[in-house]
Design a protein around this motif. Structure first.
Motif, PDB file in Angstrom:
ATOM      1  N   ARG A   1       0.837  -1.213   0.000  1.00  0.00           N
ATOM      2  CA  ARG A   1       0.000   0.000   0.000  1.00  0.00           C
ATOM      3  C   ARG A   1       0.868   1.259   0.000  1.00  0.00           C
ATOM      4  N   ARG A   2       1.968   1.210   0.763  1.00  0.00           N
ATOM      5  CA  ARG A   2       2.845   2.390   0.788  1.00  0.00           C
ATOM      6  C   ARG A   2       3.448   2.628  -0.590  1.00  0.00           C
ATOM      7  N   MET A   3       3.893   1.526  -1.215  1.00  0.00           N
ATOM      8  CA  MET A   3       4.502   1.681  -2.531  1.00  0.00           C
ATOM      9  C   MET A   3       3.495   2.216  -3.542  1.00  0.00           C
ATOM     10  N   GLU A   4       2.257   1.702  -3.455  1.00  0.00           N
ATOM     11  CA  GLU A   4       1.223   2.208  -4.363  1.00  0.00           C
ATOM     12  C   GLU A   4       0.957   3.691  -4.117  1.00  0.00           C
ATOM     13  N   THR A   5       0.909   4.065  -2.837  1.00  0.00           N
ATOM     14  CA  THR A   5       0.662   5.467  -2.492  1.00  0.00           C
ATOM     15  C   THR A   5       1.802   6.351  -2.984  1.00  0.00           C
ATOM     16  N   GLN A   6       3.056   5.869  -2.797  1.00  0.00           N
ATOM     17  CA  GLN A   6       4.205   6.638  -3.251  1.00  0.00           C
ATOM     18  C   GLN A   6       4.189   6.823  -4.761  1.00  0.00           C
ATOM     19  N   GLU A   7       3.812   5.740  -5.481  1.00  0.00           N
ATOM     20  CA  GLU A   7       3.763   5.842  -6.933  1.00  0.00           C
ATOM     21  C   GLU A   7       2.707   6.847  -7.382  1.00  0.00           C
ATOM     22  N   ARG A   8       1.527   6.808  -6.715  1.00  0.00           N
ATOM     23  CA  ARG A   8       0.484   7.773  -7.072  1.00  0.00           C
ATOM     24  C   ARG A   8       0.933   9.203  -6.772  1.00  0.00           C
ATOM     25  N   ASN A   9       1.587   9.391  -5.610  1.00  0.00           N
ATOM     26  CA  ASN A   9       2.069  10.731  -5.249  1.00  0.00           C
ATOM     27  C   ASN A   9       3.147  11.207  -6.223  1.00  0.00           C
ATOM     28  N   ARG A  10       4.015  10.280  -6.631  1.00  0.00           N
ATOM     29  CA  ARG A  10       5.088  10.656  -7.556  1.00  0.00           C
ATOM     30  C   ARG A  10       4.505  11.068  -8.907  1.00  0.00           C
TER      31      ARG A  10
END
Length: 255
Positions: free
Chosen positions: A230-239
């Motif tokens: 979930r963190r990685m998905e969130t980071q990708e969306r934020n990026r």
């Protein structure tokens, strides 16, 4: 029956009850057999109950209530952590304001040559600076705890929603299957026993699987893999969002 006779009957029944209990305790093998038999009877009743739409609905509702209780606790913990974070940030803000006032007082004392009073303000400044540093670490811990609790809360909410959807889908399917079974039993009353047994066995297998899903609906939140995903998905969306904003800002500056 007189009062004396009643007392004698009650006494005899009490003695008989004590003897039966003592016999069960002493004869452990027989007692274990009774327990196993009772447990097997209970499990059989539970399996039969879970094979019906109403029984499956009850099992799902119980699992949903447990999951709702878990979500309520997670929501409460998140609210408490968020409240403590707000309080800590407010206290830090107030201390910084007080620190600015102290600096002003120290400068006024130095301008007037009052070194003693300036020293007192300086000592107070040191104390407040220490509090601010302590609050700084505390605020960071609260922020991490809030983020983690939010992940847990979101995961439980997702599991709860999925469980409710599974309940509606499973119960609906079981009701439809029962209607189909009833219809074919009426139409094929003269069908062979082997065919009927085969169809019923298929229904029993489906009902057993449904019961296992209902009884085992408590899903543990995996903090190692799911949280990381979930963190990685969130980071990708934020990026990706940051890249879009950067591109739009660049275009605006070029106009």
């Amino acid at each position: 029956m007189t009062v004396g006779t009643s007392n004698v009957v009650i006494f005899c029944l009490s003695i008989l009850g004590v003897i039966i209990i003592a016999a069960l305790i002493l004869n452990k093998t027989f007692f274990k057999q009774l327990v196993i038999k009772f447990r097997g009877r209970t499990e059989e009743i539970a399996r039969q109950d879970a094979s019906t739409p109403d029984g499956a609905r009850d099992y799902f509702n119980n699992a949903i209530r447990e999951k709702e209780t878990l979500y309520s606790k997670a929501e409460q913990s998140y609210t408490e952590i968020a409240g403590k974070l707000d309080e800590a940030e407010k206290e830090q803000y107030d201390l910084k304001k007080e620190l600015m006032k102290i600096d002003k007082s120290i400068n006024n004392c130095l301008d007037s040559g009052d070194d003693d009073t300036a020293r007192q303000y300086a000592m107070k400044k040191i104390t407040i600076q220490g509090k601010i540093e302590t609050l700084k670490d505390t605020i960071e811990e609260y922020k991490k705890a809030k983020e983690q609790q939010n992940e847990i809360r979101s995961a439980i909410k997702q599991e709860l929603d999925e469980l409710k959807e599974e309940k509606e889908r499973t119960v609906y399917q079981m009701e439809a299957d029962q209607q189909i079974i009833s219809l074919h039993e009426g139409m094929n009353a003269s069908a062979s026993t082997n065919e009927s047994d085969r169809m019923l066995e298929r229904v029993r297998e489906g009902a057993k699987k449904t019961r296992e899903r209902a009884a085992g609906a408590q899903i543990a939140y995996d903090t190692s893999t799911e949280a990381m995903d979930r963190r990685m998905e969130t980071q990708e969306r934020n990026r990706a969002a940051d890249e879009v904003l950067a591109e739009m800002k660049r275009r605006r500056n070029n106009k």
